[in-house]
Design a protein around this motif. Structure first.
Motif, PDB file in Angstrom:
ATOM      1  N   GLU A  67       0.861  -1.122   0.209  1.00 52.94           N
ATOM      2  CA  GLU A  67       0.087  -0.109  -0.121  1.00 52.94           C
ATOM      3  C   GLU A  67       0.782   1.404  -0.027  1.00 52.94           C
ATOM      4  N   VAL A  68       0.747   2.202  -0.776  1.00 59.13           N
ATOM      5  CA  VAL A  68       1.519   3.365  -0.976  1.00 59.13           C
ATOM      6  C   VAL A  68       0.467   4.483  -1.500  1.00 59.13           C
ATOM      7  N   ASN A  69       0.838   5.525  -1.035  1.00 59.62           N
ATOM      8  CA  ASN A  69       0.088   6.877  -1.365  1.00 59.62           C
ATOM      9  C   ASN A  69       0.862   7.445  -2.532  1.00 59.62           C
ATOM     10  N   ILE A  70      -0.026   7.344  -3.836  1.00 61.26           N
ATOM     11  CA  ILE A  70       0.374   7.815  -5.045  1.00 61.26           C
ATOM     12  C   ILE A  70       0.822   9.216  -4.962  1.00 61.26           C
ATOM     13  N   ILE A  71       1.986   9.340  -5.519  1.00 61.22           N
ATOM     14  CA  ILE A  71       2.120  10.952  -5.742  1.00 61.22           C
ATOM     15  C   ILE A  71       1.641  11.339  -6.978  1.00 61.22           C
ATOM     16  N   PRO A  72       1.048  12.437  -7.020  1.00 61.27           N
ATOM     17  CA  PRO A  72       0.204  12.626  -8.135  1.00 61.27           C
ATOM     18  C   PRO A  72       1.153  13.255  -9.481  1.00 61.27           C
ATOM     19  N   LEU A  73       1.868  12.461  -9.753  1.00 62.91           N
ATOM     20  CA  LEU A  73       2.836  12.862 -10.903  1.00 62.91           C
ATOM     21  C   LEU A  73       3.118  11.836 -11.850  1.00 62.91           C
ATOM     22  N   GLU A  74       2.913  11.914 -13.230  1.00 58.60           N
ATOM     23  CA  GLU A  74       3.006  11.136 -14.396  1.00 58.60           C
ATOM     24  C   GLU A  74       4.599  11.380 -14.687  1.00 58.60           C
ATOM     25  N   VAL A  75       5.452  10.466 -14.400  1.00 54.49           N
ATOM     26  CA  VAL A  75       6.793  10.971 -14.796  1.00 54.49           C
ATOM     27  C   VAL A  75       7.270  10.033 -16.171  1.00 54.49           C
ATOM     28  N   VAL A  76       7.540  10.993 -17.190  1.00 57.66           N
ATOM     29  CA  VAL A  76       7.767  10.630 -18.540  1.00 57.66           C
ATOM     30  C   VAL A  76       9.088  10.768 -18.764  1.00 57.66           C
ATOM     31  N   VAL A  77       9.823   9.352 -19.363  1.00 58.96           N
ATOM     32  CA  VAL A  77      11.212   9.567 -19.779  1.00 58.96           C
ATOM     33  C   VAL A  77      11.146   9.342 -21.330  1.00 58.96           C
ATOM     34  N   ARG A  78      12.011  10.234 -22.030  1.00 53.94           N
ATOM     35  CA  ARG A  78      12.007  10.125 -23.631  1.00 53.94           C
ATOM     36  C   ARG A  78      13.435   9.767 -23.890  1.00 53.94           C
ATOM     37  N   ASN A  79      13.756   8.578 -24.611  1.00 57.46           N
ATOM     38  CA  ASN A  79      14.955   8.367 -25.232  1.00 57.46           C
ATOM     39  C   ASN A  79      15.044   8.955 -26.803  1.00 57.46           C
ATOM     40  N   VAL A  80      13.900   8.569 -27.151  1.00 60.59           N
ATOM     41  CA  VAL A  80      13.491   8.925 -28.800  1.00 60.59           C
ATOM     42  C   VAL A  80      12.494   9.885 -28.894  1.00 60.59           C
ATOM     43  N   ALA A  81      12.422  10.866 -29.821  1.00 56.15           N
ATOM     44  CA  ALA A  81      11.160  11.816 -30.006  1.00 56.15           C
ATOM     45  C   ALA A  81      10.036  10.983 -30.672  1.00 56.15           C
ATOM     46  N   ALA A  82       8.930  11.084 -29.903  1.00 57.45           N
ATOM     47  CA  ALA A  82       7.704  10.313 -30.396  1.00 57.45           C
ATOM     48  C   ALA A  82       6.696  11.228 -29.679  1.00 57.45           C
ATOM     49  N   VAL A 111       6.104   6.480 -15.650  1.00 55.26           N
ATOM     50  CA  VAL A 111       6.057   5.701 -14.312  1.00 55.26           C
ATOM     51  C   VAL A 111       5.604   6.508 -13.330  1.00 55.26           C
ATOM     52  N   GLU A 112       5.040   5.753 -12.310  1.00 52.08           N
ATOM     53  CA  GLU A 112       4.276   6.665 -11.030  1.00 52.08           C
ATOM     54  C   GLU A 112       5.177   6.233  -9.825  1.00 52.08           C
ATOM     55  N   PHE A 113       5.056   6.942  -8.844  1.00 48.94           N
ATOM     56  CA  PHE A 113       5.869   6.574  -7.455  1.00 48.94           C
ATOM     57  C   PHE A 113       4.695   7.025  -6.471  1.00 48.94           C
ATOM     58  N   GLY A 114       4.895   5.901  -5.444  1.00 47.76           N
ATOM     59  CA  GLY A 114       4.216   6.229  -4.135  1.00 47.76           C
ATOM     60  C   GLY A 114       5.097   6.133  -2.815  1.00 47.76           C
ATOM     61  N   LYS A 115       4.285   6.608  -2.050  1.00 50.20           N
ATOM     62  CA  LYS A 115       5.117   6.660  -0.606  1.00 50.20           C
ATOM     63  C   LYS A 115       4.431   5.712   0.455  1.00 50.20           C
ATOM     64  N   THR A 116       5.086   4.913   1.000  1.00 42.18           N
ATOM     65  CA  THR A 116       4.874   4.139   2.161  1.00 42.18           C
ATOM     66  C   THR A 116       4.502   5.025   3.386  1.00 42.18           C
ATOM     67  N   ALA A 117       3.832   4.101   4.130  1.00 38.97           N
ATOM     68  CA  ALA A 117       3.385   4.958   5.400  1.00 38.97           C
ATOM     69  C   ALA A 117       4.835   5.366   6.196  1.00 38.97           C
ATOM     70  N   GLU A 118       5.874   4.605   6.040  1.00 34.86           N
ATOM     71  CA  GLU A 118       7.239   5.043   6.492  1.00 34.86           C
ATOM     72  C   GLU A 118       7.855   6.163   5.754  1.00 34.86           C
ATOM     73  N   GLY A 119       7.379   6.512   4.706  1.00 34.49           N
ATOM     74  CA  GLY A 119       7.907   7.584   4.022  1.00 34.49           C
ATOM     75  C   GLY A 119       8.729   7.389   2.908  1.00 34.49           C
ATOM     76  N   GLU A 120       8.911   5.866   2.497  1.00 35.74           N
ATOM     77  CA  GLU A 120       9.654   5.107   1.712  1.00 35.74           C
ATOM     78  C   GLU A 120       9.085   5.560   0.145  1.00 35.74           C
ATOM     79  N   ILE A 121       9.840   5.848  -0.868  1.00 34.34           N
ATOM     80  CA  ILE A 121       9.512   6.128  -2.169  1.00 34.34           C
ATOM     81  C   ILE A 121       9.499   4.913  -2.778  1.00 34.34           C
ATOM     82  N   LEU A 122       8.430   4.466  -3.528  1.00 28.98           N
ATOM     83  CA  LEU A 122       8.536   3.246  -4.322  1.00 28.98           C
ATOM     84  C   LEU A 122       7.868   3.424  -5.644  1.00 28.98           C
ATOM     85  N   LEU A 123       8.631   2.680  -6.803  1.00 30.49           N
ATOM     86  CA  LEU A 123       7.977   2.447  -7.727  1.00 30.49           C
ATOM     87  C   LEU A 123       6.545   1.894  -7.870  1.00 30.49           C
ATOM     88  N   ALA A 124       5.591   2.617  -8.496  1.00 30.03           N
ATOM     89  CA  ALA A 124       4.262   1.775  -8.472  1.00 30.03           C
ATOM     90  C   ALA A 124       3.474   1.852  -9.573  1.00 30.03           C
TER      91      ALA A 124
END
Ligand code: TMP
Length: 236
Positions: free
Chosen positions: A83-98, A178-191
């Motif tokens: 269970e995590v609290n989703i950080i409301p960000l969509e993090v996009v990585v681009r290696n090639v234009a599209a 990708v999206e990230f979430g925070k656990t109750a302990e404050g750890e940031i996890l890929l989600a």
């Protein structure tokens, strides 16, 4: 462990409470959406494919030391996550234009970028997920500077690991979200998920689309395409 009440229903997944504290039961749905939900279709078999693809990818990332919410696959369409609290960000990585990058900046699709570009989008359906920068994230209180830097470091690491993984499958990783979430302990996890819904994947030899652009652009049936990605993943 028991599946309990529905916590949240998104465009492609349902999340349920479980009898165990800190664990969430995820069900992948047979739903395809694009254009922030404006285009929507039921696609038989999609939930199963994305659950299996995401599970495999999170397992592979875990082997490379990338911490995610993924615990284990429960069935063809279900998985168990922390269970995590989703950080409301969509993090996009681009290696090639599209995609939107090519459109916004008039750069030909397929043009290689000199280094991976990270973009942040504010996850807010009401606003159509606008592109924002680090100052916006700080000013809106979405994340602290320390959290932003942590997210960027993790995202670069995920990008390197995914480029290597897809390369083994003869697939070029054009971009992904990708999206990230925070656990109750404050750890940031890929989600959330990593699947052909959230990545642009081009066949290394033919540049054929092996991702949701097949659906977004009405290029054909997405099921055989997603099956092909899963087939390649299962071979390694
Ligand atoms: P874009 O070119 O449309 O901005 O998309 C960049 C990448 O992010 C692409 O691989 C698809 C993925 N993506 C999502 O997973 N969810 C979204 O809501 C959007 C807009 C993009």
């Amino acid at each position: 462990m028991e599946k309990e009440s529905l916590l949240y229903e998104g465009k492609a997944k349902k999340l349920y409470k479980t009898s165990e504290d800190g664990l969430v039961w995820v069900e992948y749905l047979n739903q395809a959406t694009a254009l922030n939900g404006a285009k929507k279709d039921k696609v038989q078999g999609k939930g199963e494919l994305n659950n299996q693809i995401t599970s495999k990818i999170f397992e592979k990332l875990n082997e490379r030391g990338i911490a995610s919410h993924f615990v284990r696959k429960l069935s063809k369409t279900e998985q168990l996550v922390k269970e995590v609290n989703i950080i409301p960000l969509e993090v996009v990585v681009r290696n090639v234009a599209a995609g939107s990058f090519s459109k916004r900046l008039d750069v030909l699709e397929g043009h290689p970028l000199p280094f991976p570009i990270i973009e942040f989008y504010f996850k807010e359906d009401r606003l159509d997920d606008p592109l924002i920068n680090e100052d916006h994230i700080l000013a809106l209180g979405i994340a602290t500077n320390e959290e932003i830097q942590k997210i960027k470091t993790m995202t670069h690491k995920i990008n390197h690991a995914l480029i290597d993984l897809f390369n083994e499958l003869s697939i070029k990783l054009i971009d992904f979200k990708v999206e990230f979430g925070k656990t109750a302990e404050g750890e940031i996890l890929l989600a959330d998920e990593i699947s052909p819904d959230t990545c642009r994947l081009w066949d290394l030899k033919t540049n054929e689309h092996l991702d949701k652009d097949v659906y977004r652009r009405d290029l054909g049936d997405l099921v055989p395409v997603y099956k092909e990605v899963l087939r390649r993943l299962e071979e390694i």
